[in-house]
Design an enzyme around this catalytic site. Structure first.
Site, PDB file in Angstrom:
ATOM      1  N   ARG A 152      62.422  53.101  48.247  1.00 15.49           N
ATOM      2  CA  ARG A 152      63.612  52.944  47.395  1.00 15.49           C
ATOM      3  C   ARG A 152      63.704  51.523  46.837  1.00 15.49           C
ATOM      4  O   ARG A 152      64.045  51.328  45.666  1.00 15.49           O
ATOM      5  CB  ARG A 152      64.887  53.271  48.167  1.00 15.49           C
ATOM      6  CG  ARG A 152      64.996  54.735  48.546  1.00 15.49           C
ATOM      7  CD  ARG A 152      66.207  54.991  49.420  1.00 15.49           C
ATOM      8  NE  ARG A 152      66.116  54.186  50.630  1.00 15.49           N
ATOM      9  CZ  ARG A 152      67.162  53.669  51.280  1.00 15.49           C
ATOM     10  NH1 ARG A 152      68.382  53.879  50.847  1.00 15.49           N
ATOM     11  NH2 ARG A 152      66.992  52.958  52.369  1.00 15.49           N
ATOM     12  N   ASN A 178      67.398  58.360  49.631  1.00 15.82           N
ATOM     13  CA  ASN A 178      66.706  59.252  50.550  1.00 15.82           C
ATOM     14  C   ASN A 178      67.454  60.574  50.635  1.00 15.82           C
ATOM     15  O   ASN A 178      68.680  60.600  50.647  1.00 15.82           O
ATOM     16  CB  ASN A 178      66.636  58.635  51.949  1.00 15.82           C
ATOM     17  CG  ASN A 178      65.639  57.508  52.050  1.00 15.82           C
ATOM     18  OD1 ASN A 178      64.716  57.403  51.265  1.00 15.82           O
ATOM     19  ND2 ASN A 178      65.823  56.643  53.034  1.00 15.82           N
TER      20      ASN A 178
END
Length: 87
Positions: A15, A34
Site C-alpha cells: 500500500r 487491504n
C-alpha cells in the site's frame, strides 16, 4: 479506476509503495486498502493517462511482494478524496 491486486500483497509494504507511485505519477487522488481476503484494493481518480500509468505500475512495476494478477473496472469519478492515502 478501481483495481484489485491479487498475490502476496499484504504485510510487505504494498500500500505504501502504491501511494508513492501515485504521488510520483501525480494528479491522482484515491487510496490503497487491504481487503480481508488478502487482496489490495486501489481506487484512483485523475486523468486517463495517469490512471493507466498507475495500473501499468501495479501490473509490471517494481512492487514489493508478488503480484499474481490485477482486475480493474472504470467508472465515473465520484470525488471526495483528498490526495492519495493508505487505509
Amino acid at each position: 479506476m478501481t483495481a484489485w491486486v491479487r498475490g502476496q500483497v499484504q504485510g510487505v509494504g504494498f500500500r505504501w509503495f502504491t501511494r508513492a507511485a501515485a504521488l510520483r505519477i501525480g494528479g491522482l487522488a484515491g487510496f490503497a486498502a487491504n481487503l480481508g481476503d488478502g487482496r489490495v484494493q486501489v481506487v484512483a481518480e485523475g486523468g486517463q493517462d495517469r490512471c493507466d500509468a498507475l495500473l501499468e505500475w501495479l501490473r509490471t512495476g517494481d512492487t514489493p511482494g508478488r503480484v499474481d494478477g490485477v482486475t480493474e473496472i472504470w467508472d465515473t469519478p465520484r470525488g471526495g478524496y483528498d490526495g492519495f492515502e493508505t487505509r
